[in-house]
Motif scaffolding. Structure first.
Motif, short mmCIF file in Angstrom:
data_model
loop_
_atom_site.label_atom_id
_atom_site.label_comp_id
_atom_site.label_asym_id
_atom_site.label_seq_id
_atom_site.Cartn_x
_atom_site.Cartn_y
_atom_site.Cartn_z
N TRP A 186 68.49 40.23 46.29
CA TRP A 186 69.08 41.26 45.43
C TRP A 186 70.59 41.13 45.43
O TRP A 186 71.19 40.91 46.49
CB TRP A 186 68.72 42.66 45.96
N THR A 187 71.18 41.29 44.27
CA THR A 187 72.64 41.28 44.17
C THR A 187 73.09 42.57 43.49
O THR A 187 72.46 43.00 42.51
CB THR A 187 73.14 40.07 43.35
N GLY A 188 74.14 43.15 44.00
CA GLY A 188 74.64 44.38 43.40
C GLY A 188 75.90 44.84 44.09
O GLY A 188 76.51 44.12 44.88
N TYR A 196 71.86 44.90 40.39
CA TYR A 196 71.71 44.54 38.97
C TYR A 196 71.13 43.14 38.80
O TYR A 196 70.96 42.67 37.68
CB TYR A 196 73.04 44.68 38.23
N ALA A 197 70.84 42.45 39.90
CA ALA A 197 70.23 41.13 39.80
C ALA A 197 69.17 40.96 40.88
O ALA A 197 69.28 41.54 41.96
CB ALA A 197 71.28 40.04 39.91
N MET A 198 68.15 40.18 40.53
CA MET A 198 67.04 39.91 41.45
C MET A 198 66.76 38.41 41.39
O MET A 198 66.58 37.87 40.30
CB MET A 198 65.82 40.71 41.00
N ASN A 199 66.75 37.76 42.53
CA ASN A 199 66.53 36.31 42.58
C ASN A 199 67.47 35.58 41.62
O ASN A 199 67.05 34.68 40.89
CB ASN A 199 65.06 35.99 42.30
N GLY A 250 63.42 47.52 37.26
CA GLY A 250 64.38 48.62 37.27
C GLY A 250 65.64 48.45 36.46
O GLY A 250 66.63 49.14 36.73
N ALA A 251 65.64 47.54 35.46
CA ALA A 251 66.85 47.32 34.65
C ALA A 251 67.41 48.61 34.08
O ALA A 251 66.65 49.52 33.79
CB ALA A 251 66.53 46.35 33.51
N PRO A 252 68.74 48.71 33.92
CA PRO A 252 69.71 47.66 34.23
C PRO A 252 70.14 47.67 35.71
O PRO A 252 70.56 46.65 36.22
CB PRO A 252 70.90 48.01 33.34
N VAL A 253 70.01 48.83 36.39
CA VAL A 253 70.48 48.94 37.76
C VAL A 253 69.50 49.80 38.55
O VAL A 253 69.04 50.83 38.07
CB VAL A 253 71.90 49.56 37.83
#
Ligand code: MTE
Ligand code: MO
Length: 251
Positions: free
Chosen positions: A142-144, A189-192, A201-204
């Motif tokens: 996960w990135t955020g 806000y990003a996965m893999n 769960g977009a966008p966050v």
């Protein structure tokens, strides 16, 4: 220092329960932030014991395990449906260019953030385990933005006790300040390494790796900081206690 203070509180709460009865113990526990918002629900005393024990015995910022890229799962199950909500559908059709995350409540500078603005803040990437109460789980990257960065930008009032998360569906939830400030609590806000897929769960979405999956609220719309949960929904701190799950879902 922290250990001795915790030991003092544990002994104090236990002694008060013995000597003066549960009423005094309960007041002491409340003063130290050891009563979960769903303490009056069906699991009552049990919920308070679980939560108080976690808060007294665990270092507040102990980290959930992080994994290696090679351990990322092959299958990523989904819970629930993408919101049918008209606003959500419109924002999604526009690639979330018009989406904003409102942050308000007990903060010095209420604000709202676009996806681009969130992505400009320092990012954190973590590979963690997500476990659903229904029995399945997976490991993903996960990135955020750490929630703490956003909280620092808006300026949290010292009276704050909880941060509440409102999505575009019904699954609202809240965290205490210990989990809200935790370095692994992310607005992801990003996965893999891809944009967060709509069903995830977009966008966050929130990612809270120290608790069960249902605390990781998807499709976020608004965040509010508060000193009480009594006036939100049924006053139990989240939708979960209304449907039989505990507010605190630490793992
Ligand atoms: N807004 C919203 N968030 C949600 C849910 C939901 O239905 N709506 N389901 C929860 C549950 S029960 C789990 S286990 C995780 C699942 O996340 P995933 O669908 O990305 O696997 O999201 C949680 N967050
Ligand atoms: Mo879940």
């Amino acid at each position: 220092m922290r250990v001795s203070r915790r030991k003092l509180m544990t002994t104090g709460v236990a002694a008060a329960a013995g000597a003066c009865g549960l009423g005094v113990a309960a007041r002491l526990a409340d003063r130290y932030g050891l009563i979960p918002p769903d303490h009056a629900g069906i699991y009552g005393a049990g919920e308070t014991l679980t939560y108080a024990a976690q808060r007294l015995l665990m270092a507040h910022h102990s980290l959930a395990r992080e994994f290696d890229r090679s351990e990322i799962s092959k299958v990523f199950p989904v819970n629930g449906e993408v919101p049918e909500n008209e606003t959500y559908q419109r924002l999604s059709a526009g690639g979330f260019a018009d989406w904003r995350l409102a942050v308000d409540g007990l903060v010095a500078r209420p604000a709202s953030f676009s996806l681009t603005e969130l992505k400009r803040l320092p990012a954190r990437t973590q590979i963690t385990h997500q476990a659903c109460e229904e029995g399945w789980s997976f490991i993903a990257e996960w990135t955020g933005v750490p929630l703490s960065s956003v909280l620092n930008l808006v300026g949290v009032d010292p009276k704050a006790k909880y941060v509440v998360f409102f999505p575009f569906d019904e699954s609202w939830d809240s965290l205490d300040m210990s989990d809200a400030w935790h370095p692994q609590t992310l607005l992801a806000y990003a996965m893999n390494a891809q944009e967060l897929p709509a069903p995830h769960g977009a966008p966050v979405r929130l990612r809270v790796p120290r608790q069960l999956g249902y605390k990781s609220v998807k499709y976020l719309s608004r965040i509010t900081v508060t000193d009480t949960l009594k006036n939100i929904g049924n006053g139990l701190g989240s939708i979960s206690p209304e449907i039989g799950y505990s507010w605190y879902a630490g793992i």
